[in-house]
Design an enzyme around this catalytic site. Structure first.
Site, PDB file in Angstrom:
ATOM      1  N   GLU A   1       0.193  -9.010  -1.400  1.00 37.56           N
ATOM      2  CA  GLU A   1      -0.502  -8.506  -0.208  1.00 37.56           C
ATOM      3  C   GLU A   1      -1.712  -7.652  -0.616  1.00 37.56           C
ATOM      4  OE1 GLU A   1       0.712  -5.583   3.010  1.00 37.56           O
ATOM      5  OE2 GLU A   1       1.594  -7.390   3.834  1.00 37.56           O
TER       6      GLU A   1
ATOM      7  N   HIS B   1      12.006   5.582  13.695  1.00 37.65           N
ATOM      8  CA  HIS B   1      11.941   5.770  12.242  1.00 37.65           C
ATOM      9  C   HIS B   1      12.751   7.022  11.883  1.00 37.65           C
ATOM     10  CE1 HIS B   1      10.127   6.624   8.325  1.00 37.65           C
ATOM     11  NE2 HIS B   1       9.534   5.436   8.347  1.00 37.65           N
TER      12      HIS B   1
ATOM     13  N   HIS C   1       5.208   5.496  13.379  1.00 37.89           N
ATOM     14  CA  HIS C   1       5.653   6.326  12.250  1.00 37.89           C
ATOM     15  C   HIS C   1       4.540   6.847  11.366  1.00 37.89           C
ATOM     16  CE1 HIS C   1       4.820   3.518   8.946  1.00 37.89           C
ATOM     17  NE2 HIS C   1       5.089   2.567   9.812  1.00 37.89           N
TER      18      HIS C   1
ATOM     19  N   ARG D   1       1.854   8.527   9.042  1.00 33.37           N
ATOM     20  CA  ARG D   1       1.614   9.934   8.668  1.00 33.37           C
ATOM     21  C   ARG D   1       0.422  10.522   9.402  1.00 33.37           C
ATOM     22  NH1 ARG D   1       4.585   9.786   3.927  1.00 33.37           N
ATOM     23  NH2 ARG D   1       5.066  11.837   3.099  1.00 33.37           N
TER      24      ARG D   1
ATOM     25  N   ASP E   1       0.800  -1.233   0.000  1.00 31.14           N
ATOM     26  CA  ASP E   1       0.000   0.000   0.000  1.00 31.14           C
ATOM     27  C   ASP E   1       0.827   1.275   0.000  1.00 31.14           C
ATOM     28  OD1 ASP E   1       1.133  -0.002   2.499  1.00 31.14           O
ATOM     29  OD2 ASP E   1      -0.738  -0.221   3.615  1.00 31.14           O
TER      30      ASP E   1
ATOM     31  N   GLU F   1      -2.386   5.100   2.681  1.00 38.19           N
ATOM     32  CA  GLU F   1      -2.215   3.697   2.283  1.00 38.19           C
ATOM     33  C   GLU F   1      -3.517   3.016   1.873  1.00 38.19           C
ATOM     34  OE1 GLU F   1      -0.840   5.076   4.973  1.00 38.19           O
ATOM     35  OE2 GLU F   1       1.317   4.899   4.658  1.00 38.19           O
TER      36      GLU F   1
HETATM   37  C1  UD1 Z   1       6.372   5.061   4.091  1.00 30.93           C
HETATM   38  C2  UD1 Z   1       5.048   4.580   3.499  1.00 30.93           C
HETATM   39  C3  UD1 Z   1       4.235   3.865   4.562  1.00 30.93           C
HETATM   40  C4  UD1 Z   1       5.041   2.786   5.256  1.00 30.93           C
HETATM   41  C5  UD1 Z   1       6.351   3.366   5.772  1.00 30.93           C
HETATM   42  C6  UD1 Z   1       7.209   2.280   6.349  1.00 30.93           C
HETATM   43  C7  UD1 Z   1       3.935   5.955   1.789  1.00 30.93           C
HETATM   44  C8  UD1 Z   1       3.119   7.149   1.515  1.00 30.93           C
HETATM   45  N1  UD1 Z   1       4.267   5.727   3.063  1.00 30.93           N
HETATM   46  O1  UD1 Z   1       6.040   6.025   5.063  1.00 30.93           O
HETATM   47  O2  UD1 Z   1       3.099   3.261   3.955  1.00 30.93           O
HETATM   48  O3  UD1 Z   1       4.297   2.296   6.347  1.00 30.93           O
HETATM   49  O4  UD1 Z   1       7.050   3.968   4.670  1.00 30.93           O
HETATM   50  O5  UD1 Z   1       8.237   2.778   7.128  1.00 30.93           O
HETATM   51  O6  UD1 Z   1       4.304   5.244   0.884  1.00 30.93           O
HETATM   52  N2  UD1 Z   1      13.679   8.800   5.849  1.00 30.93           N
HETATM   53  C9  UD1 Z   1      15.072   8.808   5.851  1.00 30.93           C
HETATM   54  N3  UD1 Z   1      15.715   7.656   5.525  1.00 30.93           N
HETATM   55  C10 UD1 Z   1      15.071   6.522   5.205  1.00 30.93           C
HETATM   56  C11 UD1 Z   1      13.665   6.512   5.220  1.00 30.93           C
HETATM   57  C12 UD1 Z   1      12.987   7.664   5.532  1.00 30.93           C
HETATM   58  O7  UD1 Z   1      15.698   9.816   6.124  1.00 30.93           O
HETATM   59  O8  UD1 Z   1      15.738   5.506   4.939  1.00 30.93           O
HETATM   60  C13 UD1 Z   1      12.960  10.066   6.186  1.00 30.93           C
HETATM   61  C14 UD1 Z   1      13.020  11.105   5.052  1.00 30.93           C
HETATM   62  O9  UD1 Z   1      13.121  12.382   5.613  1.00 30.93           O
HETATM   63  C15 UD1 Z   1      11.649  10.931   4.401  1.00 30.93           C
HETATM   64  C16 UD1 Z   1      10.783  10.624   5.602  1.00 30.93           C
HETATM   65  O10 UD1 Z   1      11.582   9.776   6.422  1.00 30.93           O
HETATM   66  O11 UD1 Z   1      11.242  12.076   3.697  1.00 30.93           O
HETATM   67  C17 UD1 Z   1       9.451   9.978   5.330  1.00 30.93           C
HETATM   68  O12 UD1 Z   1       9.589   8.869   4.459  1.00 30.93           O
HETATM   69  P1  UD1 Z   1       8.327   8.439   3.530  1.00 30.93           P
HETATM   70  O13 UD1 Z   1       8.683   7.222   2.758  1.00 30.93           O
HETATM   71  O14 UD1 Z   1       7.812   9.610   2.783  1.00 30.93           O
HETATM   72  O15 UD1 Z   1       7.200   8.129   4.583  1.00 30.93           O
HETATM   73  P2  UD1 Z   1       7.103   7.009   5.687  1.00 30.93           P
HETATM   74  O16 UD1 Z   1       6.412   7.608   6.856  1.00 30.93           O
HETATM   75  O17 UD1 Z   1       8.409   6.345   5.878  1.00 30.93           O
HETATM   76  N1  UDP Z   2      11.615  -3.186  11.172  1.00 30.07           N
HETATM   77  C1  UDP Z   2      13.021  -3.198  11.135  1.00 30.07           C
HETATM   78  N2  UDP Z   2      13.719  -2.366  11.973  1.00 30.07           N
HETATM   79  C2  UDP Z   2      13.097  -1.532  12.843  1.00 30.07           C
HETATM   80  C3  UDP Z   2      11.675  -1.501  12.858  1.00 30.07           C
HETATM   81  C4  UDP Z   2      10.967  -2.338  12.007  1.00 30.07           C
HETATM   82  O1  UDP Z   2      13.606  -3.953  10.363  1.00 30.07           O
HETATM   83  O2  UDP Z   2      13.799  -0.816  13.574  1.00 30.07           O
HETATM   84  C5  UDP Z   2      10.880  -4.061  10.245  1.00 30.07           C
HETATM   85  C6  UDP Z   2       9.769  -4.887  10.857  1.00 30.07           C
HETATM   86  O3  UDP Z   2      10.242  -6.127  11.305  1.00 30.07           O
HETATM   87  C7  UDP Z   2       8.802  -5.045   9.692  1.00 30.07           C
HETATM   88  C8  UDP Z   2       8.961  -3.770   8.929  1.00 30.07           C
HETATM   89  O4  UDP Z   2      10.211  -3.218   9.317  1.00 30.07           O
HETATM   90  O5  UDP Z   2       9.201  -6.108   8.848  1.00 30.07           O
HETATM   91  C9  UDP Z   2       7.836  -2.818   9.253  1.00 30.07           C
HETATM   92  O6  UDP Z   2       8.139  -1.590   8.728  1.00 30.07           O
HETATM   93  P1  UDP Z   2       7.373  -0.273   9.136  1.00 30.07           P
HETATM   94  O7  UDP Z   2       6.803  -0.407  10.487  1.00 30.07           O
HETATM   95  O8  UDP Z   2       8.320   0.847   8.873  1.00 30.07           O
HETATM   96  O9  UDP Z   2       6.240  -0.181   8.023  1.00 30.07           O
HETATM   97  P2  UDP Z   2       4.747  -0.739   7.888  1.00 30.07           P
HETATM   98  O10 UDP Z   2       4.768  -2.222   8.069  1.00 30.07           O
HETATM   99  O11 UDP Z   2       3.914  -0.010   8.878  1.00 30.07           O
HETATM  100  O12 UDP Z   2       4.351  -0.342   6.502  1.00 30.07           O
END
Ligand code: UD1
Ligand code: UDP
Length: 363
Positions: free
Chosen positions: A118, A238, A205, A207, A96, A132
Site C-alpha cells: 500500500e 474504537h 478515531h 488522532r 502508514d 500517517e
Molecule cells: C493507530 C494508527 C493509525 C490507524 C489506527 C487504526 C499510528 C500512529 N496510528 O491509531 O494510523 O489508523 O491505529 O485503528 O500508527 N487501544 C486499546 N486496545 C486496542 C487498540 C487500541 O485499548 O486493541 C487503545 C489504547 O489505549 C491505545 C489507544 O487505543 O493507547 C490508541 O492506539 P494507537 O495505536 O496509539 O492509535 P490509534 O488511534 O489506534
Molecule cells: N473494522 C473492524 N471492526 C470495526 C471497525 C472497523 O473490523 O469495528 C475494520 C474495517 O473493516 C477496516 C479496518 O478495520 O478493515 C479499518 O480500521 P481503522 O478504521 O481502525 O483504521 P484505518 O483504516 O483508518 O487505518
C-alpha cells in the site's frame, strides 16, 4: 528458500496483511514469518482470529493512551533482536502506521530490504492524516519495493523519483479480505434492530480529530438522527479511551444510536454491506465501502484516497458540524445523488492483490 517476514501491529494492517500471509503460506515456496508489534491488542487479536493467523513473534508493546514516542521507541528496541535472529531476505510492512514506520527504520539500520505494501498514497500535508502522511512518505524513502494499490499511487512515487522497476501496481489487499468475509445469509441481532430503518454505520478515531473536531462530528450525527426519524446509527467505538470519552458525552442516551464495542472484521464487513451510508474518518473503510456499493461520507479535510472521490463513491465532508450535517442530509434527501454514489464502483482492486504481490516476491 527465501525468508519473508511480515510485520504489522494495528487492526487495519492486519486486515490487509492477513490475506497476503495466507497467500504466501499457501504457495509454500518461501519461509514466511509473521511478527506482530501489538501496537493494538484486542483489536488486533480480533483480526488474527478471524483469519486464523498465529504470529511467530508478538512484541506486545501496547499501553493505554500510548504516545507516538512510546510506540516508536518500544518497537525499535524490541524488533532489532528478532530481525538479527531471523535475518529475513525481505521484510514487508503495510501502509502508514507507526508500526510500519518504526519497523522500516529498524530494517534500514540493519540493511534489510523493505517491501512497502500500500505504497504511494499521498495528501502531501504532513499533518493530515497525522502522523500517517509522514510515516508513509518516510517508508517510501526506505523501501526497496513499492506495492502501489492504484495507478495514481504509482504516479506519486514516480514523481518523487522512485525507479519505475521498483514499483508494482497490485490493487489493494483490503479488497482481497472483503471477498472472503461478506455473506448473503449473514445476520445479527443489531441488524434486526435496524431493519426497516436507514442504517448509518459510523467510525471515527483519527488522532488529528481528537478533541473539538470529533465533538463536532458527533454533534452532526446526533442532529441527523433527531431530524431523520427513519435513520438508525451503529457506532462500533474504537478502544482509544480519548475517543470513547467524547463519543459517550455527545452520543449516549439517544434511542436510535447504538454505541457498541469494536466488531470483529467479519461482522463489520457484513454490517457495512447492509448499511445505507457510512460516515468515517478511517482509511481502509474508504476502500471497502465502494467495493460494496455503499456511499461514504469522509469525516476529514483531506484524503489520500482521491480515486474514490473522483469516481463519486466518496464525498469529503470536512470536520465541522454544519458541513457534515449538510452533506449527510443532502444524501438522505436526494435519491438521485444517493443512487449515483452507490453505483460509482470500486477503484481499489479486484481482490487479487495478494496473488500479484506473492508472484513478484517469489519471482
Ligand atoms: C493507530 C494508527 C493509525 C490507524 C489506527 C487504526 C499510528 C500512529 N496510528 O491509531 O494510523 O489508523 O491505529 O485503528 O500508527 N487501544 C486499546 N486496545 C486496542 C487498540 C487500541 O485499548 O486493541 C487503545 C489504547 O489505549 C491505545 C489507544 O487505543 O493507547 C490508541 O492506539 P494507537 O495505536 O496509539 O492509535 P490509534 O488511534 O489506534
Ligand atoms: N473494522 C473492524 N471492526 C470495526 C471497525 C472497523 O473490523 O469495528 C475494520 C474495517 O473493516 C477496516 C479496518 O478495520 O478493515 C479499518 O480500521 P481503522 O478504521 O481502525 O483504521 P484505518 O483504516 O483508518 O487505518
Amino acid at each position: 528458500m527465501k525468508n519473508i517476514m511480515l510485520v504489522f501491529g494495528t487492526r487495519p494492517e492486519a486486515v490487509k496483511m492477513c490475506p497476503l500471509v495466507k497467500e504466501l503460506k499457501r504457495r509454500n515456496e518461501a519461509r514466511v514469518c509473521v511478527c506482530v508489534t501489538g501496537q493494538h491488542k484486542s483489536m488486533l487479536k480480533q483480526v488474527l482470529e478471524a483469519f486464523s493467523i498465529n504470529p511467530d513473534y508478538d512484541l506486545s508493546i501496547m499501553k493505554e493512551k500510548q504516545t507516538l514516542f512510546e510506540i516508536t521507541v518500544s518497537i525499535l528496541n524490541n524488533i532489532r533482536v528478532i530481525l538479527e535472529k531471523e535475518k529475513p531476505d525481505v521484510v514487508l510492512v503495510h501502509g502508514d502506521t507507526s508500526t510500519a514506520f518504526a519497523c522500516a527504520l529498524a530494517c534500514f539500520y540493519l540493511h534489510i530490504p523493505v517491501g512497502h505494501v500500500e505504497a504511494g498514497l499521498r495528501t502531501y500535508d504532513l499533518y493530515s492524516p497525522y502522523p500517517e502522511e509522514f510515516n508513509r512518505q518516510a517508508i517510501g524513502i526506505m523501501a526497496e519495493y513499492h506495492f502501489a494499490p492504484t495507478e495514481k499511487a504509482r504516479e506519486n512515487l514516480l514523481r518523487e523519483g522512485k525507479k519505475s522497476s521498483a514499483i508494482f501496481v497490485t490493487g489493494n489487499t483490503g479488497i482481497d479480505a472483503l471477498k472472503t468475509t461478506v455473506r448473503e445469509d449473514y445476520n445479527h441481532d443489531l441488524l434486526k434492530w435496524s431493519s426497516g430503518s436507514r442504517l448509518i454505520l459510523l467510525t471515527a478515531h483519527r488522532r488529528e480529530n481528537l478533541g473539538d473536531p470529533m465533538r463536532q462530528i458527533f454533534q452532526a450525527v446526533r442532529r441527523i438522527t433527531e431530524d431523520y426519524p427513519d435513520v438508525k446509527v451503529i457506532y462500533p467505538i474504537h478502544l482509544n479511551p480519548l475517543v470513547r470519552e467524547i463519543a459517550g458525552s455527545v452520543l449516549a442516551g439517544e434511542e436510535r444510536i447504538r454505541l457498541i464495542e469494536p466488531l470483529d472484521v467479519v461482522d463489520f464487513h457484513n454490517f457495512l454491506a447492509r448499511a445505507a451510508l457510512i460516515l468515517t474518518d478511517s482509511g481502509g473503510i474508504q476502500e471497502e465501502a465502494p467495493g460494496l456499493g455503499i456511499p461514504v461520507v469522509v469525516l476529514r479535510t483531506t484524503t489520500e484516497r482521491p480515486e474514490g472521490i473522483e469516481s463519486g463513491a466518496l464525498v469529503l465532508a470536512g470536520i465541522g458540524e454544519k458541513s457534515i450535517y449538510d452533506c449527510v442530509s443532502g444524501l438522505l434527501s436526494d435519491k438521485d445523488l444517493y443512487e449515483r454514489m452507490s453505483r460509482a464502483g470500486n477503484p481499489y482492486g479486484d481482490g487479487k492483490a495478494s496473488g500479484r504481490i506473492a508472484d513478484i516476491l517469489l519471482r
